[in-house]
Motif scaffolding. Structure first.
Motif, short mmCIF file in Angstrom:
data_model
loop_
_atom_site.label_atom_id
_atom_site.label_comp_id
_atom_site.label_asym_id
_atom_site.label_seq_id
_atom_site.Cartn_x
_atom_site.Cartn_y
_atom_site.Cartn_z
N ALA A 82 -30.94 -7.70 -17.03
CA ALA A 82 -30.52 -8.67 -15.99
C ALA A 82 -31.86 -9.17 -15.33
O ALA A 82 -32.96 -8.63 -15.11
N PRO A 83 -31.93 -10.67 -14.74
CA PRO A 83 -32.96 -11.07 -14.23
C PRO A 83 -33.28 -10.49 -12.68
O PRO A 83 -33.02 -11.14 -11.67
N VAL A 84 -34.13 -9.46 -12.72
CA VAL A 84 -34.28 -8.72 -11.55
C VAL A 84 -35.85 -8.74 -11.32
O VAL A 84 -36.74 -8.93 -12.12
N VAL A 85 -36.11 -9.18 -9.74
CA VAL A 85 -37.72 -9.46 -9.49
C VAL A 85 -38.46 -8.07 -9.56
O VAL A 85 -38.11 -7.04 -9.09
N LEU A 86 -39.46 -8.14 -10.32
CA LEU A 86 -40.32 -6.77 -10.54
C LEU A 86 -41.45 -6.97 -9.36
O LEU A 86 -42.03 -6.02 -8.91
N GLN A 87 -42.02 -8.11 -9.30
CA GLN A 87 -43.14 -8.48 -8.41
C GLN A 87 -43.32 -10.13 -7.89
O GLN A 87 -42.98 -10.76 -8.81
N VAL A 88 -43.70 -10.10 -6.76
CA VAL A 88 -43.99 -11.46 -6.16
C VAL A 88 -45.17 -11.78 -6.08
O VAL A 88 -45.86 -10.94 -5.22
N LEU A 89 -45.93 -12.82 -6.69
CA LEU A 89 -47.26 -13.04 -6.52
C LEU A 89 -47.68 -13.74 -5.03
O LEU A 89 -46.88 -14.45 -4.40
N PRO A 90 -48.65 -13.15 -4.30
CA PRO A 90 -49.02 -13.64 -2.95
C PRO A 90 -49.23 -15.33 -3.08
O PRO A 90 -49.83 -15.89 -3.95
N GLY A 91 -48.46 -15.91 -2.05
CA GLY A 91 -48.79 -17.38 -1.74
C GLY A 91 -48.05 -18.22 -2.90
O GLY A 91 -48.22 -19.54 -2.81
N GLY A 104 -36.94 -6.28 -6.56
CA GLY A 104 -35.76 -5.66 -6.70
C GLY A 104 -34.68 -6.81 -6.37
O GLY A 104 -33.56 -6.24 -6.69
N ASP A 105 -34.95 -7.92 -6.17
CA ASP A 105 -33.64 -8.94 -5.75
C ASP A 105 -33.14 -9.20 -7.46
O ASP A 105 -34.04 -9.30 -8.20
N LEU A 106 -31.71 -9.40 -7.41
CA LEU A 106 -31.09 -9.74 -8.43
C LEU A 106 -30.68 -11.00 -8.41
O LEU A 106 -30.00 -11.37 -7.53
N MET A 107 -31.43 -11.98 -9.60
CA MET A 107 -30.59 -13.39 -9.71
C MET A 107 -29.30 -13.38 -10.12
O MET A 107 -29.37 -12.75 -11.31
N THR A 108 -28.45 -14.29 -9.60
CA THR A 108 -27.21 -14.26 -10.22
C THR A 108 -26.79 -15.48 -10.43
O THR A 108 -25.83 -15.94 -11.38
N ALA A 109 -27.30 -16.53 -9.75
CA ALA A 109 -27.03 -17.97 -10.24
C ALA A 109 -28.30 -18.83 -9.73
O ALA A 109 -28.89 -18.60 -8.87
N ASP A 126 -26.82 -14.60 -16.78
CA ASP A 126 -26.69 -13.32 -17.18
C ASP A 126 -27.95 -12.30 -17.27
O ASP A 126 -27.85 -10.94 -17.23
N ASP A 127 -28.83 -13.28 -17.79
CA ASP A 127 -30.10 -12.29 -18.20
C ASP A 127 -31.25 -12.97 -17.90
O ASP A 127 -31.11 -14.27 -17.45
N SER A 128 -32.49 -12.30 -18.10
CA SER A 128 -33.63 -12.93 -17.60
C SER A 128 -34.09 -14.42 -18.53
O SER A 128 -34.55 -15.29 -17.92
N PRO A 129 -33.70 -14.44 -19.83
CA PRO A 129 -34.07 -15.84 -20.35
C PRO A 129 -33.11 -16.83 -19.86
O PRO A 129 -33.75 -18.09 -19.65
N SER A 130 -31.99 -16.80 -19.61
CA SER A 130 -31.16 -17.80 -19.03
C SER A 130 -31.75 -18.37 -17.46
O SER A 130 -31.50 -19.39 -17.18
N PHE A 131 -32.11 -17.19 -16.68
CA PHE A 131 -32.80 -17.66 -15.47
C PHE A 131 -33.86 -18.42 -15.67
O PHE A 131 -34.24 -19.45 -14.83
N ILE A 132 -34.98 -18.11 -16.53
CA ILE A 132 -36.14 -18.78 -16.79
C ILE A 132 -35.83 -20.32 -17.12
O ILE A 132 -36.50 -20.88 -16.98
N ASP A 133 -34.90 -20.20 -18.17
CA ASP A 133 -34.60 -21.71 -18.79
C ASP A 133 -34.07 -22.58 -17.66
O ASP A 133 -34.38 -23.67 -17.67
#
Length: 451
Positions: A223-232, A243-248, A255-262
């Motif tokens: 699932a598309p969960v944020v692991l790290q946020v870059l400063p700036g 820890g944020d979970l992307m849902t839409a 549903d998963d990280s590739p679909s979020f990145i797309d």
């Protein structure tokens, strides 16, 4: 550095396999009491040599680093004047046909044995690979057969599978054989299920391409969960946190990280609405992806990036095997690879598969370098595959190859007499012409792939 690594990986791969191939010929020739005059690593002019043993066999390194040969006492290669009677009895053509068959076949067999040893070692050690957990594209052949994202495939056509490479292998085999796919899967909340794709679903597939993808199957991604946020970054300015979970994205579920990145990649400079889950609570944030340059197969393109690391690694497992099990799996893998290679050759001859699949040294070097960068396990697996390919290629019934000589000797077994010298000479010339044609085709295909 990459070019040097690729060149080294290629030379080590092909050079070592040729040495083992020739060692097979050498050892069996000695076992059959045939006199060996020279063992050369490389082809062309000898640049270094030493003589060892009772027969004073010359062990040589030649100028061209690829290839090698074993030179035996052979009446076909020159006059034998001055050779003692004892050595004449050890001349190659004076041996019975079964000894000659054993000596010629020993080279390809050595390649198969090398592959078995390498695969057995890899199976005993275990290689971390993506599990056989899948994602399924909606309205695909796999979806219509009842497969769903998150299913874990445990068996294909009676063969157990635990990792993605095993699942993909069985799917390719079924596509080549044009047989139905019978799948055993584990599904969360429903347990064990038996599903199948009919043979008709596989008949129209392009077996030169990605067979699972054509069926709508891919490795399951997290699932598309944020692991790290870059400063700036845009992600930080939007208020995203680890820890944020992307849902839409813009109201379209992911549903998963590739679909979020797309969804993010084409959004450079645009405001996108992200639906997220944070500590179980739904939130909506807006983000404007920054434009960035990315290299693709079609060249450099502009894509959107938000500056957040998203979980994208599939479930990985390492499955080591006991020595007996590893050996059995290695033998089965070599056998399956041989049969699949022969089937592909047959389909190329019949026109079902394009001749573009004939590859040469440039492609081998490219893959040798890539697998070496991925890790020793992947490189050794590639070396094992090339060893099998060399063994199969050398067994093809083409004059000048081991398979051509085996064909001659098989005819001798059937007819009781050796092939006429004139016929052998004509066959050798035809075989050399065919081999050169295949080499030119392979190099042409290699260059075409690069361009």
């Amino acid at each position: 550095m990459n070019i040097l690594q690729t060149a080294l990986a290629f030379v080590v791969c092909l050079g070592s396999l040729v040495v083992f191939h020739e060692l097979g010929h050498y050892l069996v020739a000695r076992w059959c009491n045939v006199k060996v005059l020279r063992f050369s690593v490389g082809m062309g002019k000898v640049v270094w040599s030493r003589r060892f043993g009772k027969d004073q066999t010359e062990w040589a390194i030649s100028a061209l680093p690829l290839g090698g040969y074993v030179k035996m006492l052979d009446a076909r290669e020159g006059e034998l004047t001055g050779v003692s009677e004892a050595d004449l009895q050890r001349e190659f053509t004076r041996q019975n046909v079964w000894k000659r068959i054993a000596i010629v076949a020993a080279g390809p067999i050595a390649n198969f044995l090398v592959a078995i040893v390498l695969y057995a070692g890899l199976f005993m050690h275990g290689v971390e690979e993506p599990a056989s957990k899948i994602s399924v594209h909606a309205d695909s052949q796999a979806w219509q057969a009842g497969l769903r994202s998150g299913d874990t495939v445990t068996e294909v056509n009676g063969q157990p599978v635990r990792v993605w490479s095993e699942l993909r292998w069985q799917m390719v085999q079924a596509a080549i054989d044009k047989q139905a796919l019978r799948l055993a899967v584990e599904r969360s909340g429903q347990g064990h299920l038996n599903l199948s794709l009919p043979a008709a679903a596989l008949q129209g597939l392009n077996i030169e391409g990605d067979v699972p993808a054509q069926l709508g199957v891919d490795v399951a991604r997290p699932a598309p969960v944020v692991l790290q946020v870059l400063p700036g970054s845009p992600a930080e300015r939007a208020g995203l946190r680890a820890g944020d979970l992307m849902t839409a994205v813009d109201g379209v579920a992911v549903d998963d990280s590739p679909s979020f990145i797309d969804k993010i990649r084409p959004g450079a400079g645009k405001t996108l609405l992200l639906a997220i889950q944070r500590n179980g609570q739904p939130l909506t944030v807006s983000v404007v992806p920054e434009a960035a340059q990315a290299k693709t197969s079609k060249g450099t393109v502009t894509v959107g990036k938000i500056g957040a690391e998203i979980a994208n690694r599939p479930d990985m497992i390492n499955v080591p095997s006991s020595p007996p099990v590893a050996l059995g799996k290695a033998v089965a893998r070599v056998w399956d690879t041989c049969t699949m290679t022969l089937k592909m050759i047959g389909k190329m001859l019949s026109g079902e598969v394009s001749l573009k699949n004939v590859t040469g040294p440039i492609t081998i070097a490219d893959y040798a370098g890539k697998t070496a960068q991925m890790g020793m396990e992947y490189y050794l697996s590639f070396v094992a595959f090339i060893s099998i390919s060399l063994g199969v290629m050398n067994l093809l019934p083409i004059p000048v190859l081991d398979g051509g000589h085996l064909l001659y000797y098989s005819l001798e077994v059937l007819t009781g007499r050796s092939l006429p010298e004139r016929v052998g000479e004509i066959a050798q010339r035809l075989g050399m012409g065919l081999l050169l044609t295949l080499m030119l085709l392979a190099v042409f295909n290699d260059v075409a792939r690069l361009l």
